[in-house]
Design an enzyme around this catalytic site. Structure first.
Site, short mmCIF file in Angstrom:
data_model
loop_
_atom_site.label_atom_id
_atom_site.label_comp_id
_atom_site.label_asym_id
_atom_site.label_seq_id
_atom_site.Cartn_x
_atom_site.Cartn_y
_atom_site.Cartn_z
N ASN A 296 3.24 10.13 6.44
CA ASN A 296 2.48 9.33 7.39
C ASN A 296 3.02 9.53 8.80
O ASN A 296 4.20 9.79 8.99
CB ASN A 296 2.59 7.84 7.03
N PHE B 253 -1.18 5.04 12.58
CA PHE B 253 -1.22 6.47 12.26
C PHE B 253 -2.41 7.18 12.90
O PHE B 253 -2.51 8.40 12.84
CB PHE B 253 -1.29 6.64 10.74
N GLU C 96 -11.11 6.40 4.81
CA GLU C 96 -10.63 6.83 6.12
C GLU C 96 -11.84 7.38 6.87
O GLU C 96 -12.04 8.59 6.98
CB GLU C 96 -9.51 7.85 5.93
N HIS D 246 -0.18 16.84 -1.48
CA HIS D 246 -0.63 16.98 -0.09
C HIS D 246 -0.19 18.29 0.56
O HIS D 246 -0.52 18.56 1.72
CB HIS D 246 -0.12 15.80 0.74
N TYR E 187 0.83 -1.21 0.00
CA TYR E 187 0.00 0.00 0.00
C TYR E 187 0.87 1.26 0.00
O TYR E 187 1.80 1.41 0.78
CB TYR E 187 -0.92 0.02 1.22
N TYR F 225 -12.28 28.34 49.17
CA TYR F 225 -11.88 27.09 48.52
C TYR F 225 -10.65 27.26 47.61
O TYR F 225 -9.86 26.33 47.46
CB TYR F 225 -13.03 26.55 47.67
N ARG G 158 -7.95 26.95 50.28
CA ARG G 158 -8.04 25.75 51.11
C ARG G 158 -7.93 24.47 50.28
O ARG G 158 -7.41 23.45 50.74
CB ARG G 158 -9.36 25.76 51.88
#
Length: 591
Positions: free
Chosen positions: A259, A402, A489, A129, A98, A340, A343
């Site tokens: 990746n 991934f 995906e 990309h 792949y 608070y 404390r």
């Protein structure tokens, strides 16, 4: 602890402090001696597998097409043809790798027909990309990303050549910072878009645009179109000149660069390290506030925590006890107990500590995990861990490492717990400024006889605004998912969004604590008699460590007190933030 002067990468083990040091201190990075042999072996294994896959693809593909052309046949022969096509397709699936001999995502059924195609595929992947958007990540984060990418590739599980990993290290050491936009990752298949920008800089590709050339790297604060342009501008810098202008990607190297979850993990490491520092400061600053309001020590006594099983609370309580030891200011308040926000310092800060311990464990595991796909093993390893499909000759495995869910979850958690650290700090700020609750200190911590001064009033507004913004940012990103790549995906982590939000929350909380540091030390100055104030009343001696902290913040070269005169607050807040960042307090609060 001895500071490291350099970091050696072996592809097996890297610590969070090492990542931070490489990112913030620009430590030199080197590769362990055994890395080259490991990468040479794995890249040769990959190259052989690719050649076999391409040959099988041509042969099997041809036979499948021949059978498909006979698809018009009917009856028994047609059924046999379909069965044979199915068998050949399954055989082809076994042979393909792949993203190396196939397309990506929804295009994974497309096969490379030659080695030339397989190499071209890798460069095309990078170019297509490069589509991140938004502001560029800061230099420290990008250096951390580069270190993690080199670390993971050095494992040998990605099948890349030694030369690629060495180039990454050389670029990192030379001070060249790829320009990586912070937006565009959905956190599976890793951080594809931002890592593509990193890869573009690494291969030295120049991109022409309608206005000139796209900027891809930063060097000494300026942006350039490529490594070659940087080298041309700085001809006398030897380290730069030793790096080749460009780099041709081989099998799988584009995919291996893109990746993985290095972007979200780098941001996670840096945000986590900052948060660990802030919780120590929160304990110390809270102790100064305790003394300034003449608060009760009983809420922090050791006996109280013999019946409270949370270790973080015990640590925070002990820090406060150490800070106020020797104080004559604590327990001078006639009230039975404090609000608070004072404390419950051990319970709130301690819960943050306990969660940080868990978060750090997950990040440490993840930064030493291989998040590439596919990954490669040797024959001995495959025989030892026999695969379910019994294909022991197939040494590459497609998996889902991934997916950034581990980082997504802990970054959402980091954002939540750090937001609470800021929330309780802002309540202490308000208490210090309020004459109804600050035990006789002047309103807004400034002498104001004529009503002309507002002191720290607006600083509390700022803290309140940041607390409110943190509440919005603390909404978890990891509960969201949008399918990508034609539903291939179909579930993603949004881990990079979670990491970006956590980083912003940590930055906000740092500012809130810096404001409390200013207010608490200003308040303490009235108890020390360094300023006069109506009704300030009780004076005394703070704890030894509180006194040291006060001198560090307000001493001769420190941040000036108001002394009845309003000042521009912005530079004072920035000074206080710088004090928080210098790690000076860590030894003070350590066990």
């Amino acid at each position: 602890m001895k500071k490291e002067r350099s970091i050696k990468i072996d592809g097996v083990q890297l610590s969070l402090p090492q990542v931070e040091a490489a990112a913030r201190a620009s430590l030199k990075v080197t590769l362990e001696a055994g890395v080259k042999a490991k990468l040479d072996k794995s890249s040769r294994q990959l190259a052989g597998t690719v050649r076999e896959a391409i040959a099988a693809g041509r042969d099997l593909g041809k036979r499948i097409k021949q059978l498909e052309r006979k698809g018009s046949q009917s009856g028994q022969n047609a059924s046999r043809s379909q069965a044979e096509i199915k068998r050949l397709q399954l055989e082809l699936k076994k042979r393909m790798i792949y993203g190396v001999t196939t397309g990506f995502g929804a295009l994974k059924k497309n096969y490379c027909e030659s080695e030339k195609d397989a190499r071209e595929l890798q460069k095309n992947l990078v170019l297509s990309h490069v589509c991140g958007v938004g502001e560029y990540l800061d230099d420290e984060t990008v250096r951390a990303i580069m270190l993690l990418k080199a670390h993971h590739l050095a494992s040998g599980r990605s099948g890349v050549r030694f030369e690629l990993v060495q180039r990454l290290v050389d670029i990192l050491n030379a001070g060249i910072v790829p320009l990586v936009p912070e937006q565009g990752s959905v956190g599976a298949s890793g951080d594809l878009a931002p890592l593509a920008h990193l890869a573009l800089a690494v291969i030295g590709e120049e991109v022409k645009t309608d206005t000139g050339r796209m900027k891809t790297v930063r060097y000494k604060g300026d942006e350039y179109a490529s490594l070659a342009e940087v080298k041309n501008r700085f001809r006398n810098e030897r380290m730069l000149q030793e790096i080749e202008d460009s780099f041709d990607l081989d099998f799988k190297e584009g995919l291996a660069l893109l990746n993985g979850t290095e972007v979200m993990t780098a941001m996670a490491v840096l945000a986590y390290q900052e948060a660990v520092n802030l919780v120590n400061w929160a304990d110390a600053i809270g102790a100064v506030t305790l003394e300034s309001i003449l608060g009760s020590s009983r809420a922090f006594d050791k006996i109280v925590f013999t019946v409270y099983k949370h270790n973080g609370a015990k640590v925070s309580a002990e820090h406060v006890r150490k800070m106020v030891k020797g104080s004559t200011l604590v327990n001078q308040n006639e009230k039975v107990h404090d609000p608070y926000s004072v404390r419950c310092i051990p319970q709130v800060h301690g819960a943050v500590r306990d969660n940080l311990e868990f978060i750090g464990k997950i990040i440490a595991e993840h930064l030493n995990s291989i998040t590439d796909d596919p990954i490669f093993f040797n024959a001995e390893e495959v025989r030892k861990y026999s695969p379910f499909d019994l294909q022991k000759e197939r040494l590459h495995f497609e998996e889902g490492h991934f997916h950034g869910e581990p980082i997504a979850f802990v970054m959402d958690l980091l954002g939540i717990v750090t937001a609470e650290l800021g929330s309780i700090s802002e309540r202490r700020i308000q208490m210090l400024l309020d004459p109804n609750h600050n035990q006789g200190l002047p309103a807004c911590l400034v002498q104001n006889h004529k009503g002309l001064n507002t002191g720290y009033m607006l600083a509390q507004y700022v803290a309140a605004s940041l607390v409110s913004e943190n509440k919005v940012l603390a909404h978890p990103a990891s509960v969201d998912s949008i399918p990508t790549s034609a539903n291939t995906e179909d579930h993603v982590s949004m881990g990079t969004i979670a990491a970006r939000k956590a980083k912003k929350i940590v930055q906000h909380t740092e500012t809130i604590l810096a404001i409390e540091l200013l207010c608490a030390t200003e308040a303490l100055s009235f108890r020390l008699g360094e300023q006069e104030g109506e009704g300030a009343g009780v004076r005394g001696r703070p704890g030894k460590l509180t006194s040291r902290l006060y001198q560090r913040v307000r001493g001769q070269k420190g941040i000036p007190l108001l002394r009845g005169q309003d000042r521009v607050m912005y530079p004072l807040i920035e000074q206080a933030k710088e004090i928080l960042r210098d790690n000076w307090l860590n030894p003070l609060t350590s066990q």
